[in-house]
Design a protein around this motif. Structure first.
Motif, PDB file in Angstrom:
ATOM      1  N   MET A  18       0.839  -1.193   0.000  1.00 48.20           N
ATOM      2  CA  MET A  18       0.000   0.000   0.000  1.00 48.20           C
ATOM      3  C   MET A  18       0.873   1.241   0.000  1.00 48.20           C
ATOM      4  O   MET A  18       2.038   1.207   0.362  1.00 48.20           O
ATOM      5  CB  MET A  18      -0.958  -0.001   1.187  1.00 48.20           C
ATOM      6  CG  MET A  18      -0.370   0.289   2.526  1.00 48.20           C
ATOM      7  SD  MET A  18      -1.712   0.369   3.735  1.00 48.20           S
ATOM      8  CE  MET A  18      -0.813   0.708   5.229  1.00 48.20           C
ATOM      9  N   ILE A  19       0.269   2.332  -0.486  1.00 42.33           N
ATOM     10  CA  ILE A  19       0.993   3.595  -0.555  1.00 42.33           C
ATOM     11  C   ILE A  19       0.704   4.372   0.716  1.00 42.33           C
ATOM     12  O   ILE A  19      -0.444   4.536   1.108  1.00 42.33           O
ATOM     13  CB  ILE A  19       0.528   4.418  -1.769  1.00 42.33           C
ATOM     14  CG1 ILE A  19       0.818   3.659  -3.060  1.00 42.33           C
ATOM     15  CG2 ILE A  19       1.177   5.779  -1.773  1.00 42.33           C
ATOM     16  CD1 ILE A  19       2.251   3.601  -3.432  1.00 42.33           C
ATOM     17  N   LEU A  20       1.742   4.827   1.357  1.00 42.11           N
ATOM     18  CA  LEU A  20       1.570   5.629   2.562  1.00 42.11           C
ATOM     19  C   LEU A  20       2.186   6.993   2.314  1.00 42.11           C
ATOM     20  O   LEU A  20       3.345   7.103   1.946  1.00 42.11           O
ATOM     21  CB  LEU A  20       2.261   4.946   3.751  1.00 42.11           C
ATOM     22  CG  LEU A  20       2.078   5.625   5.101  1.00 42.11           C
ATOM     23  CD1 LEU A  20       0.651   5.513   5.570  1.00 42.11           C
ATOM     24  CD2 LEU A  20       3.004   5.017   6.133  1.00 42.11           C
ATOM     25  N   ILE A  39       4.622   0.456   0.944  1.00 43.41           N
ATOM     26  CA  ILE A  39       5.013  -0.436   2.029  1.00 43.41           C
ATOM     27  C   ILE A  39       4.321  -1.778   1.919  1.00 43.41           C
ATOM     28  O   ILE A  39       3.204  -1.889   1.439  1.00 43.41           O
ATOM     29  CB  ILE A  39       4.713   0.184   3.418  1.00 43.41           C
ATOM     30  CG1 ILE A  39       3.274   0.671   3.497  1.00 43.41           C
ATOM     31  CG2 ILE A  39       5.675   1.283   3.726  1.00 43.41           C
ATOM     32  CD1 ILE A  39       2.879   1.143   4.855  1.00 43.41           C
TER      33      ILE A  39
END
Lengths: 401, 347
Positions: A18-20, A39
């Motif tokens: 996922m994009i953080l 991540i």
């Protein structure tokens, strides 16, 4: 050489990662840095720093100002070491003008620059420790920083935006008790460094969090243009103060701390040793401070003394001319670099022969240093990214300009 | 004692205990701000009342009047339930903690705890483990990445350290032969040679190892530095309670401090002799002194908590897990085995 990845698309591998978005509002991105993390659980797969949230247009503004009016702008580039920026710009313009600076001015410049380095490193140390969770160090550092800011206030009337250096010398004679106060500070300061080191260097948790974390090899560091402690912690022994001396640095004896490991701890220990070295330089500057003028003999460039201006016709004319129409600088271009607390801070000034610079470009140490972040952090944990960002010591004002 | 008396006494004790706990929570926060302030060369709260003593009141008022924001993207029922779960379980466990011996008030003999249960310790451990649901649900229902990471960290951490925490107590249980907290405390009364108190950390086989494991695991259980990863503000903004505001946030906050107090109470009861201490003087003083000694021990614990917070940096997630599973847990098991062997060989 690490591959520079493009901005990850916001629909990363749907199943695994996922994009953080870390920042631009985040407690430990030191201002308004945005870091896009891809991540997998807590492991960072890809990392992409994005800058530009603090763009002020200072470089462009410089082109609309007289040469002497640019000095206050340089304060605002890097709010942790305004004097270093003042100095670098003044040196660049002085080079174009071919001015000879009196020794006392040069020595005071060195002294104040090292105090600035201590000041900047203290803020770095405090915030870096805070990022890793040791909140007390932060306030201890700010206690000593307060002393330095009082010294700056005494000498320039301002705590942070000093603008104390002028093209051709210094703005004012330092106040009478100034050197005594600096002497008092450097006498007390080494014990304070021991105090910080007691809390951190000897702390097993601190060592666990920093040793072997976010490694940067010497090749990567050089290829990405890193400088300053970020470079020296990777084992490259390069310091502009020693290798390309400016001001009176060739008259001082000091060591350049170098570490081999290239991890967060190496960068930490390099800077802490630099605190001690800077204290030594300040001591030497106090001991050998020459007497004499603080401004160059160049009536067309340097403002006359207040008293002369009120009593001598010529001085008043020069004062009026410099204030109202500036002074023209011979056409040409110059690059001047100094060792700022963060690395190589360079000013590239182009003159077309008028009273305003044609172009002022600032070579930012932080911009190059920030590029090393992906090389340091990919494959590591989120907590390491925070430690790594802290260890590069970035100031966003300098990056975005 | 007839049924009316029984209910009356129970209600009075419940109200008193909850009031005491909430006051303790409020003043632990005050103590923390004040102590950390002094550690850090600051003053801490000074403006509200003398020494800032009314600060908790002002804080509470502020929380109540803050906008209670529910973000549109949350899973509403769970989002609202999560802080309640945290707080309810944190407050419930106090029901089983004795703070002193028996007292006689208005002709009624009653123990100084809400209810005395034979399996008191097990129930407390059970209730405190349920508290992790609040944190995990908060992280999940917030539908925010930081909250999710915080919730994940919190559940993993609390479940892992629960094991070491539970095992660290087994040594004491073997020695005491009871789960009843009152009996465990009574077994620690008196002194050796009139000097060393007969607390379990000084007894043979010594439970000092168990005590230290308990102490460490307790920091992790209550999410305090150096194990405050679930809410590591420099990494995860605020962890599982990132999306919470107003009283909902305050509930998490109160739950954390209530848990700190519970953990401190347990440590005092199990390892440090509970309320035993020198008692003398008139009857009223004899009744109050044990409670005072108990409070002093709890205060000592909270002081240590805050002191550590002012000193140490934070672990990293993987280091925390490795520390819990590879160091604390084996040590706790070794402590259990050694204690059991010594007790078995002696008898």
């Amino acid at each position: 050489m690490p591959q520079l990845t493009p901005i990850p698309s916001l629909d990363a591998d749907q199943d695994r990662t996922m994009i953080l978005n870390m920042g631009p509002q985040h407690p430990s991105t030191h201002g308004v840095l945005r870091v896009i993390l891809e991540i997998d659980g807590e492991t960072v797969v890809r990392i992409m720093p994005e800058i530009g949230y603090l763009h002020t247009g200072i470089e462009k503004t410089c082109e609309a100002k007289f040469y002497q009016q640019v000095v206050p702008l340089t304060d605002r580039i890097d709010y942790l070491c305004p004097l270093t920026n003042n100095l670098c710009y003044c040196l660049a313009v002085e080079k174009l003008l071919g001015l000879e600076i009196p020794p006392k001015a040069e020595w005071v410049r060195v002294l104040l620059n090292e105090l600035t380095r201590i000041n900047s490193h203290l803020v770095w140390l405090g915030t870096h420790a805070l990022d890793i969770g040791a909140m007390t160090v932060f306030l201890y550092c700010f206690r000593e920083r307060e002393d330095i800011l009082r010294l700056f206030e005494a000498v320039s009337g301002q705590r942070m935006m000093t603008s104390y250096f002028r093209i051709g010398g210094l703005a004012l004679e330092p106040p009478l008790d100034f050197f005594a106060r600096v002497r008092d500070f450097v006498r007390r300061f080494p014990a304070k460094i021991d105090e910080y080191e007691n809390l951190l260097t000897a702390n097993p948790i601190w060592l666990m969090r920093t040793k072997g974390v976010a490694r940067l090899t010497a090749e990567d560091a050089l290829a990405l243009g890193a400088s300053g402690p970020t470079l020296r912690a990777s084992g490259v022994d390069f310091d502009l103060r020693r290798d390309l001396p400016y001001c009176a640095y060739d008259k001082f004896r000091f060591a350049v701390p170098v570490a081999e490991e290239g991890d967060v701890f190496a960068r930490y220990i390099c800077r802490v040793r630099e605190l001690r070295e800077s204290t030594r330089i300040v001591e030497q500057a106090l001991a050998g401070m020459p007497e004499g003028a603080i401004k160059a003999e160049a009536p067309k460039v340097v403002l006359p003394d207040r008293e002369k201006m009120k009593t001598q016709m010529e001085a008043m004319i020069y004062h009026f001319k410099i204030i109202t129409e500036g002074f023209s600088v011979p056409a040409g271009e110059v690059y001047q670099a100094v060792e700022s607390p963060r690395g190589e801070m360079g000013y590239y000034v182009v003159s077309d022969g008028t009273a305003k610079p044609y172009r002022v470009h600032m070579r930012s140490a932080c911009l190059a240093n920030l590029q090393t972040l992906p090389a340091m952090c990919e494959g590591r944990l989120i907590a390491d990214v925070v430690a790594a960002i802290g260890s590069i010591d970035i100031v966003l004002g300098e990056i975005d300009r | 004692m007839n049924i009316t008396q029984f209910i009356l006494v129970a209600v009075v004790k419940i109200v008193l205990a909850i009031w005491l706990l909430l006051t303790a929570v409020a003043y632990t926060v005050w103590l923390e701000r004040k102590l950390v302030g002094h550690i850090q060369n600051r003053w801490g709260p000074t403006r509200v009342g003398p020494f800032g003593l009314l600060q908790p009141l002002a804080d509470g008022m502020k929380f109540i009047f803050k906008e209670d924001l529910t973000p549109p993207h949350v899973n509403k029922p769970l989002y609202i339930a999560a802080p309640m779960i945290s707080l309810v379980f944190a407050l419930t466990s106090i029901a089983l903690i004795p703070v002193g011996g028996w007292v006689r008030v208005a002709g009624v003999n009653t123990p100084l705890e809400i209810t005395e249960v034979n399996m008191g310790l097990l129930i407390i451990l059970g209730i405190t483990s349920l508290g992790v649901y609040g944190v995990a649900l908060a992280g999940w229902s917030s539908n925010s990445k930081y909250s999710l990471l915080g919730g994940l960290r919190a559940s993993a951490q609390m479940v892992s350290y629960e094991v070491a925490l539970g095992l660290s107590l087994v040594g004491v249980l073997i020695l005491a032969g009871s789960f009843n907290l009152r009996e465990i405390v009574d077994a620690q009364s008196g002194t050796f040679w009139g000097v060393i108190p007969r607390w379990y950390i000084f007894r043979w086989p010594p439970q000092i190892v168990g005590f230290l494991i308990y102490l460490t695991a307790a920091y992790a259980e209550t999410n305090r530095l150096p194990f405050d990863l679930p809410e590591a503000e420099t990494e995860l903004v605020a962890g599982y309670h990132t999306e919470y505001s107003s009283m909902k946030f305050a509930m998490f906050f109160m739950a954390e401090y209530a848990n700190m107090i519970t953990v401190a109470c347990l440590a005092s009861l199990l390892f440090l002799g509970g309320w035993h201490g020198p008692v003398a003087g008139p009857a009223i003083v004899r009744a109050v002194l044990p409670v005072f000694w108990f409070g002093l021990r709890v205060f000592g614990f909270l002081f240590l908590y805050i002191w550590v917070r002012g000193t140490l940096p934070r672990f990293r997630y993987d280091q925390l897990m490795a520390f819990g599973w590879k160091f604390l847990l084996p040590l706790a098991i070794a402590n259990v085995i050694v204690t059991a062997l010594i007790v078995a060989l002696r008898s």
